[in-house]
Design an enzyme around this catalytic site. Structure first.
Site, PDB file in Angstrom:
ATOM      1  N   GLY A 244     -29.737  -2.039  -4.705  1.00 38.13           N
ATOM      2  CA  GLY A 244     -29.330  -4.068  -4.727  1.00 38.13           C
ATOM      3  C   GLY A 244     -28.453  -4.088  -4.408  1.00 38.13           C
ATOM      4  O   GLY A 244     -27.822  -3.351  -3.409  1.00 38.13           O
ATOM      5  N   SER A 245     -27.774  -4.875  -4.552  1.00 39.94           N
ATOM      6  CA  SER A 245     -26.967  -5.602  -3.970  1.00 39.94           C
ATOM      7  C   SER A 245     -25.160  -5.141  -4.783  1.00 39.94           C
ATOM      8  O   SER A 245     -25.739  -4.124  -5.600  1.00 39.94           O
ATOM      9  CB  SER A 245     -26.254  -7.086  -4.475  1.00 39.94           C
ATOM     10  N   SER A 246     -24.107  -5.421  -3.514  1.00 40.08           N
ATOM     11  CA  SER A 246     -22.849  -4.264  -3.539  1.00 40.08           C
ATOM     12  C   SER A 246     -22.365  -4.876  -5.510  1.00 40.08           C
ATOM     13  O   SER A 246     -21.909  -4.183  -5.728  1.00 40.08           O
ATOM     14  CB  SER A 246     -22.223  -4.401  -2.439  1.00 40.08           C
ATOM     15  N   VAL A 248     -23.612  -6.135  -8.014  1.00 40.25           N
ATOM     16  CA  VAL A 248     -24.366  -4.801  -9.425  1.00 40.25           C
ATOM     17  C   VAL A 248     -24.194  -3.644  -9.157  1.00 40.25           C
ATOM     18  O   VAL A 248     -24.318  -3.438  -9.930  1.00 40.25           O
ATOM     19  CB  VAL A 248     -25.788  -5.845  -9.312  1.00 40.25           C
ATOM     20  N   GLY A 249     -24.265  -3.396  -7.752  1.00 38.19           N
ATOM     21  CA  GLY A 249     -24.576  -1.450  -7.715  1.00 38.19           C
ATOM     22  C   GLY A 249     -22.746  -1.255  -8.327  1.00 38.19           C
ATOM     23  O   GLY A 249     -22.802  -0.087  -8.869  1.00 38.19           O
ATOM     24  N   GLU A 266     -27.808   2.822  -3.466  1.00 38.87           N
ATOM     25  CA  GLU A 266     -27.900   2.379  -1.782  1.00 38.87           C
ATOM     26  C   GLU A 266     -27.916   0.502  -2.268  1.00 38.87           C
ATOM     27  O   GLU A 266     -28.373  -0.364  -2.433  1.00 38.87           O
ATOM     28  CB  GLU A 266     -29.143   2.653  -1.806  1.00 38.87           C
ATOM     29  N   CYS A 300     -32.178  -4.290   3.885  1.00 40.74           N
ATOM     30  CA  CYS A 300     -30.789  -4.096   3.657  1.00 40.74           C
ATOM     31  C   CYS A 300     -30.664  -3.701   5.081  1.00 40.74           C
ATOM     32  O   CYS A 300     -29.076  -3.888   6.016  1.00 40.74           O
ATOM     33  CB  CYS A 300     -30.644  -2.626   2.723  1.00 40.74           C
TER      34      CYS A 300
HETATM   35  P1  NAD Z   1     -30.457  -7.415  -6.691  1.00 35.51           P
HETATM   36  O1  NAD Z   1     -28.572  -6.546  -7.174  1.00 35.51           O
HETATM   37  O2  NAD Z   1     -29.836  -8.926  -7.830  1.00 35.51           O
HETATM   38  O3  NAD Z   1     -30.811  -6.197  -7.578  1.00 35.51           O
HETATM   39  C1  NAD Z   1     -31.589  -5.241  -8.143  1.00 35.51           C
HETATM   40  C2  NAD Z   1     -31.811  -4.149  -8.632  1.00 35.51           C
HETATM   41  O4  NAD Z   1     -31.084  -4.237  -9.958  1.00 35.51           O
HETATM   42  C3  NAD Z   1     -32.717  -4.860  -9.562  1.00 35.51           C
HETATM   43  O5  NAD Z   1     -34.287  -4.328 -10.548  1.00 35.51           O
HETATM   44  C4  NAD Z   1     -32.545  -6.175 -11.174  1.00 35.51           C
HETATM   45  O6  NAD Z   1     -33.340  -6.282 -11.824  1.00 35.51           O
HETATM   46  C5  NAD Z   1     -31.788  -4.913 -11.396  1.00 35.51           C
HETATM   47  N1  NAD Z   1     -29.867  -5.132 -11.919  1.00 35.51           N
HETATM   48  C6  NAD Z   1     -30.100  -6.554 -11.821  1.00 35.51           C
HETATM   49  N2  NAD Z   1     -28.722  -6.699 -12.777  1.00 35.51           N
HETATM   50  C7  NAD Z   1     -28.204  -5.500 -13.321  1.00 35.51           C
HETATM   51  C8  NAD Z   1     -27.458  -5.070 -14.209  1.00 35.51           C
HETATM   52  N3  NAD Z   1     -26.434  -5.552 -14.531  1.00 35.51           N
HETATM   53  N4  NAD Z   1     -27.639  -4.018 -14.889  1.00 35.51           N
HETATM   54  C9  NAD Z   1     -28.536  -3.103 -14.378  1.00 35.51           C
HETATM   55  N5  NAD Z   1     -29.449  -3.303 -13.812  1.00 35.51           N
HETATM   56  C10 NAD Z   1     -29.806  -4.702 -13.054  1.00 35.51           C
HETATM   57  O7  NAD Z   1     -30.448  -7.408  -5.898  1.00 35.51           O
HETATM   58  P2  NAD Z   1     -31.688  -7.873  -4.929  1.00 35.51           P
HETATM   59  O8  NAD Z   1     -31.171  -9.336  -4.907  1.00 35.51           O
HETATM   60  O9  NAD Z   1     -33.123  -6.900  -5.915  1.00 35.51           O
HETATM   61  O10 NAD Z   1     -32.239  -6.153  -3.636  1.00 35.51           O
HETATM   62  C11 NAD Z   1     -31.514  -7.195  -2.352  1.00 35.51           C
HETATM   63  C12 NAD Z   1     -29.932  -6.483  -2.599  1.00 35.51           C
HETATM   64  O11 NAD Z   1     -30.801  -4.633  -2.277  1.00 35.51           O
HETATM   65  C13 NAD Z   1     -29.704  -6.765  -1.036  1.00 35.51           C
HETATM   66  O12 NAD Z   1     -28.194  -6.352  -0.805  1.00 35.51           O
HETATM   67  C14 NAD Z   1     -29.787  -5.312  -0.013  1.00 35.51           C
HETATM   68  O13 NAD Z   1     -29.115  -4.861   1.206  1.00 35.51           O
HETATM   69  C15 NAD Z   1     -30.073  -4.615  -1.169  1.00 35.51           C
HETATM   70  N6  NAD Z   1     -30.545  -3.373  -0.397  1.00 35.51           N
HETATM   71  C16 NAD Z   1     -30.069  -2.287  -0.161  1.00 35.51           C
HETATM   72  C17 NAD Z   1     -31.151  -0.704   0.430  1.00 35.51           C
HETATM   73  C18 NAD Z   1     -30.486   0.487   0.759  1.00 35.51           C
HETATM   74  O14 NAD Z   1     -30.979   1.109   0.787  1.00 35.51           O
HETATM   75  N7  NAD Z   1     -29.223   0.403   1.011  1.00 35.51           N
HETATM   76  C19 NAD Z   1     -32.491  -0.752  -0.169  1.00 35.51           C
HETATM   77  C20 NAD Z   1     -32.812  -2.382  -0.647  1.00 35.51           C
HETATM   78  C21 NAD Z   1     -32.233  -3.330  -0.809  1.00 35.51           C
END
Ligand code: NAD
Length: 491
Positions: A244-246, A248-249, A266, A300
């Site tokens: 997900g996003s940096s 939240v990650g 990731e 991504c």
């Molecule tokens: P996001 O960070 O909003 O959400 C990702 C996941 O995290 C979702 O399942 C969400 O419900 C969960 N989440 C949200 N808040 C949380 C918390 N506090 N604790 C635990 N989990 C939580 O990202 P998004 O908008 O779904 O996806 C897009 C992002 O993902 C982009 O930044 C993209 O670059 C990245 N991405 C990276 C890769 C990679 O391999 N590097 C692959 C796909 C997407």
């Protein structure tokens, strides 16, 4: 229960109905959380309802899952590989329907939707072979009459949290390997793609049931941040794989670190393509088009920055503007569409806001720059001329917006490539071997994926996938990524 539209009826072939329970807990479908509606991004109309999981559902699921781990880790790994092989076979029979669902619910074009499911099938094949190669090593001991060996054991339970843009392939990268390594999997999919989470889970559950295995080996939840946080905090989960996003990650990593758990991240990318003066311009232009516009800029690995050598700047840019004018925008399920909608109306608003910021920081819109008036979340593919030093360029705007910049020397281009916080994918177009070796060497690209004469997007499962810096440092899929899903003991 029937679907609102006839064209959604294929969903019943993959176990979905107009109202679905969103948690698979110890072999039972249940859910006690809020009801959400899954929307079609092309028209914002309802596809079906899903009841999300509550934290109580999570607790019940996790209890069963950690119990199942004791059984699963004792199954010989080639036998675990055979289960993953059967998952691959089951996916083959539903490839078209699942691919169509990915396209319908996420909004990517149909060939990409089918490609995403095919990637899991490939991961299954890869993991079957891997299940016979989880080899340790024999190390010479310095003490007489001693032997020293290294051995790999399963971790127990692996938590997988995934993003909306690859609603099932990323599950595949993680789950196939985690399962052959002897781990149970707890999956939380993205809140806006719950139908894909349910359909994938039904398929995996069917294989476990057929083999009389504990169903909790694969446990899954539809839900949002509360379930994600529960996974991050849970000491029963040895490894949390987060995509997900940096932003939240980083939060997830801090929570997992607090309890000394392992985290595989990731995260966001901000990927550049460099076109040198000797490059095959036509090849580069074709590659940039799909890398920047494909998946409506929501990969991504999407190309967000295009660095053109000053001597070919205008000629390459003119060719690119020309192909941008021909991009077919429309329903992602229709043949010939290249650019589908953004995933949600929120993403559409972020695009609009992003364009305002770009303009306020000196960006010049060369093409696009507006939303498209329609029921869906469509926006124009956009090219912006801007300085590499503008703050907005350092961020990931998750939309089809490409920043174009000029450079004079290879060193300058590499510096620009490396000047952003993220470090996922990168690519250079050149015919000169000396440039290629500099690019892939210690002073070249600082990204996890370093390409030559191909776009930034698209990855083969045989290689380790992931990026450096704010992309999180994780590696998934091929090479020796499996080692992260096991614990090493030296004896
Ligand atoms: P996001 O960070 O909003 O959400 C990702 C996941 O995290 C979702 O399942 C969400 O419900 C969960 N989440 C949200 N808040 C949380 C918390 N506090 N604790 C635990 N989990 C939580 O990202 P998004 O908008 O779904 O996806 C897009 C992002 O993902 C982009 O930044 C993209 O670059 C990245 N991405 C990276 C890769 C990679 O391999 N590097 C692959 C796909 C997407």
């Amino acid at each position: 229960m029937g679907f609102a539209r006839k064209e959604y009826e294929f969903l019943s072939e993959i176990g979905l109905s107009s109202r679905n329970l969103g948690c698979y807990v110890d072999g039972t479908w249940k859910a006690n959380g809020p009801v959400v509606i899954s929307l079609n991004p092309a028209n914002n109309q309802a596809i079906a309802e899903v009841v999300e999981g509550s934290v109580e559902d999570y607790e019940e699921g996790m209890r069963a899952c950690s119990e199942a781990a004791k059984t699963w880790m004792q199954v010989p790994s080639p036998k675990r590989g055979d289960i993953v092989r059967q998952i691959g076979d089951a996916l083959r029979t539903k490839l078209q329907q699942l691919g169509r669902l990915v396209s319908l619910e996420m909004g990517k074009i149909l060939p990409e939707g089918i490609g995403e499911v095919q990637e899991i099938i490939d991961m299954c094949d890869f993991s079957v072979g891997l299940s016979r190669q989880l080899n340790g090593s024999v190390i010479p001991s310095e003490r007489p009459n001693h032997a020293m060996l290294e051995m790999w054991n399963p971790l127990g339970v692996v938590g997988v949290i995934t993003a909306f843009n690859f609603p099932c392939a990323v599950l595949g990268w993680n789950a196939c390997i985690a399962l052959v390594c002897g781990n149970c999997v707890v999956w939380k999919g993205a809140p806006t793609t719950p139908l894909i989470t349910i359909a994938m889970t039904r398929l995996v559950a069917g294989v476990l049931e057929k083999n009389n295995l504990p169903p909790a080996i694969f446990t899954s939840f539809c839900g949002g941040a509360d379930i994600g946080q529960a996974i991050a905090k849970d000491t029963r989960i040895s490894l949390v794989s987060f995509t997900g996003s940096s932003k939240v990650g980083q939060m997830v990593q801090q929570t997992v670190n607090q309890r000394f758990g392992k985290c595989l991240l990731e995260l966001s990318g901000n990927n550049a393509i460099i076109v040198m003066d000797d490059a095959d311009i036509q090849l580069a232009v074709r590659s940039v088009l799909f890398a920047a516009v494909g998946t409506a800029g929501q990969r991504c690995t999407t190309c967000r920055r295009l660095l053109l050598h000053e001597s070919i700047y205008q000629i390459a840019l003119d060719q690119l503007l020309d192909v941008y004018k021909q991009v077919k925008i429309g329903n992602p399920l229709e043949k010939g569409t290249l650019l589908g909608p953004l995933h949600t109306s929120e993403s559409r608003k972020s695009f609009e806001k992003g364009i305002e910021i770009i303009k306020s920081q000196g960006g010049k819109i060369l093409i696009g720059g507006s939303v498209i008036e329609s029921e869906g979340n469509f926006v124009q593919p956009t090219i912006v001329e801007i300085s590499p030093n503008a703050d907005v360029v350092k961020e990931e705007l998750f939309a089809p917006v490409l920043y174009v910049m000029k450079f004079q020397t290879l060193q300058e281009a590499v510096e620009i490539n490396n000047s952003v916080p993220q470090g996922l994918s990168s690519s250079i177009f050149t015919r000169k071997p000396e440039i290629i070796f500099k690019w892939i060497g210690p002073l070249g690209s600082d990204c996890g994926i370093v390409n030559v004469n191909i776009p930034t997007n698209g990855a083969e499962i045989g290689g380790a996938f992931g990026g450096e810096k704010a992309t999180g440092g994780g590696r998934e899929a091929g090479s020796d990524s499996w080692k992260q899903y096991m614990r090493r003991s030296t004896w």
